[in-house]
Design an enzyme around this catalytic site. Structure first.
Site, PDB file in Angstrom:
ATOM      1  N   GLY A  88      -6.186 -10.317  13.244  1.00  0.00           N
ATOM      2  CA  GLY A  88      -5.091 -10.507  14.185  1.00  0.00           C
ATOM      3  C   GLY A  88      -4.724  -9.171  14.798  1.00  0.00           C
ATOM      4  CB  SER A  98     -13.184  -3.367  15.027  1.00  0.00           C
ATOM      5  OG  SER A  98     -12.001  -2.795  15.548  1.00  0.00           O
ATOM      6  CB  CYS A 138     -10.080  -0.887  13.691  1.00  0.00           C
ATOM      7  SG  CYS A 138      -8.711  -1.544  14.654  1.00  0.00           S
ATOM      8  CE1 TYR A 171     -10.450  -6.781  11.754  1.00  0.00           C
ATOM      9  CE2 TYR A 171     -10.083  -4.833  13.114  1.00  0.00           C
ATOM     10  CZ  TYR A 171     -10.607  -6.101  12.958  1.00  0.00           C
ATOM     11  OH  TYR A 171     -11.285  -6.687  13.995  1.00  0.00           O
ATOM     12  CG  ASN A 214      -7.156  -3.848  21.754  1.00  0.00           C
ATOM     13  OD1 ASN A 214      -6.914  -4.585  20.813  1.00  0.00           O
ATOM     14  ND2 ASN A 214      -6.675  -2.621  21.865  1.00  0.00           N
ATOM     15  CE  LYS A 218      -6.905  -7.737  18.098  1.00  0.00           C
ATOM     16  NZ  LYS A 218      -7.816  -6.658  18.322  1.00  0.00           N
ATOM     17  CB  ALA A 219      -1.002  -5.395  22.836  1.00  0.00           C
ATOM     18  NE  ARG A 242      -3.673   0.457  21.044  1.00  0.00           N
ATOM     19  CZ  ARG A 242      -3.112   1.569  20.561  1.00  0.00           C
ATOM     20  NH1 ARG A 242      -3.394   2.731  21.094  1.00  0.00           N
ATOM     21  NH2 ARG A 242      -2.290   1.526  19.532  1.00  0.00           N
ATOM     22  NE  ARG A 268      -8.292   3.438  18.787  1.00  0.00           N
ATOM     23  CZ  ARG A 268      -8.856   4.138  17.798  1.00  0.00           C
ATOM     24  NH1 ARG A 268      -9.033   5.427  17.909  1.00  0.00           N
ATOM     25  NH2 ARG A 268      -9.227   3.561  16.676  1.00  0.00           N
TER      26      ARG A 268
HETATM   27  P1  NAD Z   1     -10.452 -15.075  16.060  1.00  0.00           P
HETATM   28  O1  NAD Z   1      -9.460 -14.961  14.961  1.00  0.00           O
HETATM   29  O2  NAD Z   1     -10.043 -15.822  17.292  1.00  0.00           O
HETATM   30  O3  NAD Z   1     -11.808 -15.697  15.522  1.00  0.00           O
HETATM   31  C1  NAD Z   1     -12.277 -15.490  14.205  1.00  0.00           C
HETATM   32  C2  NAD Z   1     -12.647 -16.840  13.644  1.00  0.00           C
HETATM   33  O4  NAD Z   1     -13.142 -16.644  12.312  1.00  0.00           O
HETATM   34  C3  NAD Z   1     -11.442 -17.802  13.542  1.00  0.00           C
HETATM   35  O5  NAD Z   1     -11.675 -18.987  14.268  1.00  0.00           O
HETATM   36  C4  NAD Z   1     -11.327 -18.069  12.058  1.00  0.00           C
HETATM   37  O6  NAD Z   1     -10.939 -19.393  11.729  1.00  0.00           O
HETATM   38  C5  NAD Z   1     -12.748 -17.779  11.589  1.00  0.00           C
HETATM   39  N1  NAD Z   1     -12.762 -17.552  10.145  1.00  0.00           N
HETATM   40  C6  NAD Z   1     -11.871 -16.848   9.399  1.00  0.00           C
HETATM   41  N2  NAD Z   1     -12.161 -16.944   8.093  1.00  0.00           N
HETATM   42  C7  NAD Z   1     -13.262 -17.746   8.015  1.00  0.00           C
HETATM   43  C8  NAD Z   1     -14.023 -18.237   6.928  1.00  0.00           C
HETATM   44  N3  NAD Z   1     -13.708 -17.919   5.661  1.00  0.00           N
HETATM   45  N4  NAD Z   1     -15.079 -19.036   7.182  1.00  0.00           N
HETATM   46  C9  NAD Z   1     -15.398 -19.376   8.467  1.00  0.00           C
HETATM   47  N5  NAD Z   1     -14.705 -18.949   9.537  1.00  0.00           N
HETATM   48  C10 NAD Z   1     -13.648 -18.144   9.306  1.00  0.00           C
HETATM   49  O7  NAD Z   1     -10.876 -13.573  16.431  1.00  0.00           O
HETATM   50  P2  NAD Z   1     -11.687 -13.007  17.687  1.00  0.00           P
HETATM   51  O8  NAD Z   1     -10.730 -12.235  18.504  1.00  0.00           O
HETATM   52  O9  NAD Z   1     -12.505 -14.065  18.315  1.00  0.00           O
HETATM   53  O10 NAD Z   1     -12.640 -11.949  16.945  1.00  0.00           O
HETATM   54  C11 NAD Z   1     -14.004 -12.226  16.646  1.00  0.00           C
HETATM   55  C12 NAD Z   1     -14.606 -11.047  15.898  1.00  0.00           C
HETATM   56  O11 NAD Z   1     -14.489  -9.855  16.676  1.00  0.00           O
HETATM   57  C13 NAD Z   1     -13.912 -10.744  14.559  1.00  0.00           C
HETATM   58  O12 NAD Z   1     -14.879 -10.337  13.630  1.00  0.00           O
HETATM   59  C14 NAD Z   1     -13.004  -9.577  14.900  1.00  0.00           C
HETATM   60  O13 NAD Z   1     -12.736  -8.791  13.759  1.00  0.00           O
HETATM   61  C15 NAD Z   1     -13.839  -8.835  15.930  1.00  0.00           C
HETATM   62  N6  NAD Z   1     -13.025  -8.007  16.833  1.00  0.00           N
HETATM   63  C16 NAD Z   1     -12.170  -8.604  17.716  1.00  0.00           C
HETATM   64  C17 NAD Z   1     -11.402  -7.812  18.560  1.00  0.00           C
HETATM   65  C18 NAD Z   1     -10.457  -8.430  19.565  1.00  0.00           C
HETATM   66  O14 NAD Z   1      -9.799  -7.672  20.312  1.00  0.00           O
HETATM   67  N7  NAD Z   1     -10.326  -9.749  19.655  1.00  0.00           N
HETATM   68  C19 NAD Z   1     -11.504  -6.408  18.509  1.00  0.00           C
HETATM   69  C20 NAD Z   1     -12.375  -5.842  17.563  1.00  0.00           C
HETATM   70  C21 NAD Z   1     -13.143  -6.650  16.744  1.00  0.00           C
END
Ligand code: NAD
Length: 321
Positions: free
Chosen positions: A77, A117, A119, A145, A174, A188-189, A217, A280
């Site tokens: 998140g 990420s 991060c 994270y 992001n 997110k923001a 950012r 960043r």
């Molecule tokens: P999101 O939370 O919308 O999607 C992640 C999905 O993973 C969710 O639908 C969740 O239900 C699923 N999930 C969680 N635990 C699970 C489990 N035990 N088994 C099966 N599914 C599971 O997030 P997102 O924004 O789509 O991010 C996707 C990926 O990109 C993630 O790995 C996140 O860490 C990475 N990421 C995202 C951002 C961003 O800005 N959105 C930035 C950096 C990295």
């Protein structure tokens, strides 16, 4: 071509499924929950908990084999969630990433993509020169994270070295766009600011914003992120690759952009809150060497995202007839 998208019920995973379908793939989506905002476009959607090794094995089992496995499943998140759920994040994501890469290597899949990420990088000063992918070390991520992501990168790379699994790793900046989480504490923001502005009644008002507005950012529109993911997975580039827009803005500028798109006169009230890093600035030379460019400006991306969040806000605030 067959692709498996883990986390297909989520934001980026849902958009990735659509892109792979448009590119002619047969796609299996897997998630622990159903997609929240739109029907999946995957050919097949399995509800599985990818923390469990046997459920990861089920996810990768298919007639023939998967050409590409995209691992985007994560317990994640925005900054509020990252700072309040450290144990869940470190435990759940480590289980998912350990089990999935093992299952993919056992099944002999063609390629394994892992969503890391930025991060994983340390905090930066405003105007500091760009960090390249190699500047991840010596490591000092700002939050847990980021530490888990760095560990998961290393696990994937160890499987690559020792089992021959072809691994591709992206470090996302992001990402935002329609069908992303917009309320509930995990947003997110950009989504949070769009929601707060949409919730302002009438044409002017004040919204609470964490920090003092000076944090720098970049925000990447989801179609650009997905394009980076597929280009990288199909490429020969090994090692982590930053993916993100080179358009850096302050949080105050993000608020002003959303207000302008919404056509509202918005005054930010800066309050205490988990802001995260101060600044960043990342090199995009690796992803750009694959012909990738961020095509969508922040102004255009917000213009595509704000109306969707505005609709969601209206839907939940209007009484059901
Ligand atoms: P999101 O939370 O919308 O999607 C992640 C999905 O993973 C969710 O639908 C969740 O239900 C699923 N999930 C969680 N635990 C699970 C489990 N035990 N088994 C099966 N599914 C599971 O997030 P997102 O924004 O789509 O991010 C996707 C990926 O990109 C993630 O790995 C996140 O860490 C990475 N990421 C995202 C951002 C961003 O800005 N959105 C930035 C950096 C990295």
């Amino acid at each position: 071509m067959k692709a498996l998208v883990c986390g297909a019920g989520g934001f980026i995973g849902g958009h990735l499924v659509k892109r792979l379908k448009d590119d002619g793939y047969w796609v299996r989506g897997v998630d622990v929950k159903e997609p929240e905002f739109a029907e999946t476009e995957a050919d097949e959607f399995l509800l599985l908990d990818l923390r469990e090794p046997d459920q990861c094995a089920e996810a990768v089992t298919v007639d023939g084999n998967f050409d590409h496995v995209y691992q985007l499943a994560a317990d994640m998140g925005g900054m509020g969630f990252i700072h309040s759920a450290e144990c869940e994040i470190m435990r759940n994501n480590a289980f998912i990433n350990l089990s999935m890469v093992h299952a993919a290597s056992q099944a002999g899949v063609g390629r394994y993509f892992f969503s890391s990420s930025v991060c994983i990088y340390r905090d930066m000063e405003v105007e500091e020169p760009e960090l390249t992918e190699d500047d991840a070390y010596p490591a000092f991520p700002d939050n847990e994270y980021g530490w888990e992501k760095l560990y998961a990168e290393r696990v994937a790379q160890a499987y690559s070295r020792n089992t021959g699994l072809k691994v591709r790793i992206a470090r996302f900046q992001n990402c935002y766009g329609p069908q992303g989480t917009w309320r509930g504490g995990r947003e997110k923001a950009p989504a949070a600011i769009c929601r707060k502005v949409a919730e302002v009644p009438g044409q002017s008002g004040t919204i609470d914003v964490w920090g003092n507005g000076s944090a720098v950012r970049s925000y990447t529109y989801v179609s650009d992120m997905v394009d980076g993911i597929v280009r990288l997975t199909r490429s020969d580039v090994e090692g982590p690759v930053n993916i993100g827009s080179p358009e850096y803005v302050t949080v105050a500028e993000l608020v002003a952009t959303v207000a302008e798109v919404a056509g509202k006169d918005i005054e930010p009230r800066y309050i205490e809150g988990p802001v995260g890093v101060q600044s960043r600035n990342f090199s995009h030379a690796r992803i750009e060497s694959l012909g990738w460019r961020a095509e969508v400006s922040l102004r255009d991306g917000i213009a595509r995202t704000y109306p969707w969040i505005d609709d969601q806000v209206r839907e939940v605030s209007e009484p059901v007839p």
